[in-house]
Design a protein around this motif. Structure first.
Motif, short mmCIF file in Angstrom:
data_model
loop_
_atom_site.label_atom_id
_atom_site.label_comp_id
_atom_site.label_asym_id
_atom_site.label_seq_id
_atom_site.Cartn_x
_atom_site.Cartn_y
_atom_site.Cartn_z
N THR A 17 36.36 30.51 42.98
CA THR A 17 37.67 30.83 42.44
C THR A 17 37.92 32.33 42.51
OG1 THR A 17 39.20 30.38 40.62
CG2 THR A 17 37.02 31.19 40.02
N ASN A 18 39.19 32.69 42.48
CA ASN A 18 39.62 34.08 42.34
C ASN A 18 40.25 34.23 40.97
OD1 ASN A 18 38.90 34.58 45.02
ND2 ASN A 18 40.95 34.18 45.77
N LEU A 19 39.98 35.35 40.32
CA LEU A 19 40.58 35.59 39.01
C LEU A 19 40.71 37.08 38.74
CD1 LEU A 19 37.94 36.37 37.07
CD2 LEU A 19 37.63 33.92 37.17
N ASP A 20 41.52 37.42 37.75
CA ASP A 20 41.72 38.81 37.35
C ASP A 20 41.03 39.06 36.01
OD1 ASP A 20 43.39 39.48 39.50
OD2 ASP A 20 45.12 38.63 38.48
N ALA A 21 40.39 40.23 35.89
CA ALA A 21 39.73 40.61 34.65
C ALA A 21 39.57 42.13 34.64
CB ALA A 21 38.38 39.93 34.52
N PRO A 22 39.44 42.73 33.45
CA PRO A 22 39.27 44.18 33.37
C PRO A 22 37.91 44.67 33.92
CG PRO A 22 39.99 43.29 31.25
CD PRO A 22 39.66 42.13 32.15
N THR A 23 36.86 43.87 33.75
CA THR A 23 35.52 44.27 34.20
C THR A 23 34.82 43.08 34.85
OG1 THR A 23 34.39 43.62 32.15
CG2 THR A 23 35.30 45.86 32.24
N ASP A 24 33.74 43.37 35.58
CA ASP A 24 33.00 42.27 36.21
C ASP A 24 32.35 41.37 35.17
OD1 ASP A 24 31.14 44.22 35.49
OD2 ASP A 24 30.16 44.28 37.44
N LYS A 25 31.88 41.92 34.05
CA LYS A 25 31.29 41.10 32.98
C LYS A 25 32.33 40.13 32.42
CE LYS A 25 28.65 40.55 28.97
NZ LYS A 25 29.06 39.20 28.68
N GLU A 26 33.53 40.63 32.18
CA GLU A 26 34.59 39.76 31.66
C GLU A 26 35.01 38.72 32.70
OE1 GLU A 26 37.57 41.76 28.96
OE2 GLU A 26 36.47 43.52 29.69
N ALA A 27 34.94 39.07 33.98
CA ALA A 27 35.25 38.11 35.04
C ALA A 27 34.24 36.97 35.03
CB ALA A 27 35.26 38.81 36.40
N LYS A 30 34.87 34.77 32.03
CA LYS A 30 36.05 33.93 32.26
C LYS A 30 35.71 32.79 33.22
CE LYS A 30 40.96 34.47 33.40
NZ LYS A 30 42.00 35.45 33.78
N PHE A 31 34.91 33.08 34.24
CA PHE A 31 34.47 32.05 35.19
C PHE A 31 33.71 30.95 34.46
CE2 PHE A 31 31.31 30.31 38.12
CZ PHE A 31 32.12 29.92 39.18
N VAL A 32 32.78 31.33 33.60
CA VAL A 32 32.00 30.35 32.84
C VAL A 32 32.92 29.50 31.97
CG1 VAL A 32 30.28 30.09 31.02
CG2 VAL A 32 29.87 31.68 32.89
N GLN A 33 33.87 30.15 31.32
CA GLN A 33 34.80 29.41 30.45
C GLN A 33 35.63 28.42 31.26
OE1 GLN A 33 37.60 31.88 28.34
NE2 GLN A 33 38.73 30.14 27.53
N LEU A 34 36.19 28.88 32.38
CA LEU A 34 37.01 27.99 33.21
C LEU A 34 36.20 26.83 33.78
CD1 LEU A 34 39.13 30.66 35.12
CD2 LEU A 34 39.93 29.12 33.31
N ALA A 35 34.97 27.12 34.20
CA ALA A 35 34.10 26.07 34.75
C ALA A 35 33.76 25.04 33.68
CB ALA A 35 32.84 26.68 35.33
N LYS A 39 38.28 23.56 34.91
CA LYS A 39 39.45 24.12 35.59
C LYS A 39 39.12 24.70 36.97
CE LYS A 39 41.96 24.94 31.35
NZ LYS A 39 42.56 25.90 30.45
N ILE A 40 37.83 24.67 37.34
CA ILE A 40 37.43 25.07 38.68
C ILE A 40 36.87 23.83 39.37
CG2 ILE A 40 35.90 26.54 40.05
CD1 ILE A 40 35.88 28.51 37.71
N LYS A 41 37.42 23.54 40.53
CA LYS A 41 37.01 22.33 41.26
C LYS A 41 35.54 22.44 41.67
CE LYS A 41 38.06 19.61 45.32
NZ LYS A 41 38.83 19.53 46.56
N GLU A 42 34.76 21.42 41.37
CA GLU A 42 33.36 21.35 41.79
C GLU A 42 33.28 20.51 43.06
OE1 GLU A 42 31.03 19.69 38.64
OE2 GLU A 42 31.38 21.39 37.32
N VAL A 43 32.62 21.05 44.07
CA VAL A 43 32.46 20.35 45.34
C VAL A 43 30.99 20.02 45.52
CG1 VAL A 43 32.75 20.52 47.84
CG2 VAL A 43 34.41 21.62 46.31
N ASN A 44 30.69 18.76 45.79
CA ASN A 44 29.30 18.38 46.08
C ASN A 44 28.91 18.94 47.43
OD1 ASN A 44 28.75 16.86 43.74
ND2 ASN A 44 29.84 15.11 44.59
N THR A 45 27.70 19.44 47.53
CA THR A 45 27.23 20.00 48.79
C THR A 45 25.81 19.55 49.07
OG1 THR A 45 26.82 22.03 50.03
CG2 THR A 45 26.60 22.17 47.66
N ASP A 46 25.55 19.17 50.30
CA ASP A 46 24.21 18.75 50.69
C ASP A 46 23.40 19.91 51.25
OD1 ASP A 46 24.77 16.14 50.00
OD2 ASP A 46 25.54 15.64 51.98
N PHE A 47 24.07 21.04 51.48
CA PHE A 47 23.40 22.17 52.13
C PHE A 47 22.37 22.83 51.21
CE2 PHE A 47 23.21 26.60 53.64
CZ PHE A 47 22.82 26.36 54.94
#
Length: 78
Positions: A17-27, A30-35, A39-47
């Motif tokens: 995902t792409n998102l906006d945040a004031p700092t990398d820690k806050e990004a 926010k990623f953890v919260q959205l996941a 709210k972030i699509k999970e794709v199964n991968t065999d790789f």
């Protein structure tokens, strides 16, 4: 605000995902919260094995449309 692209591979799933945040820690927070809210699509991968966990964070330069790679981010004056 800074734009970030965050990718994660965990438990055989790929999240991106792409998102906006004031700092990398806050990004990352926010990623953890959205996941966790599904709210972030999970794709199964065999790789990647389900035992592998990896996270990448890129700062996106919105004006140029390019991201900053690790070498550029850690090189003074780049």
């Amino acid at each position: 605000m800074t734009a970030y692209r965050i990718q994660a591979r965990v438990g055989g799933k790929y999240l991106d995902t792409n998102l906006d945040a004031p700092t990398d820690k806050e990004a990352l927070d926010k990623f953890v919260q959205l996941a966790s809210e599904g709210k972030i699509k999970e794709v199964n991968t065999d790789f990647y094995t389900p035992k592998f966990t990896g996270i990448t964070l890129e700062e996106i330069n919105v004006e140029s449309g390019k991201s900053t790679n690790v070498k550029e981010a850690s090189t003074p004056g780049a």
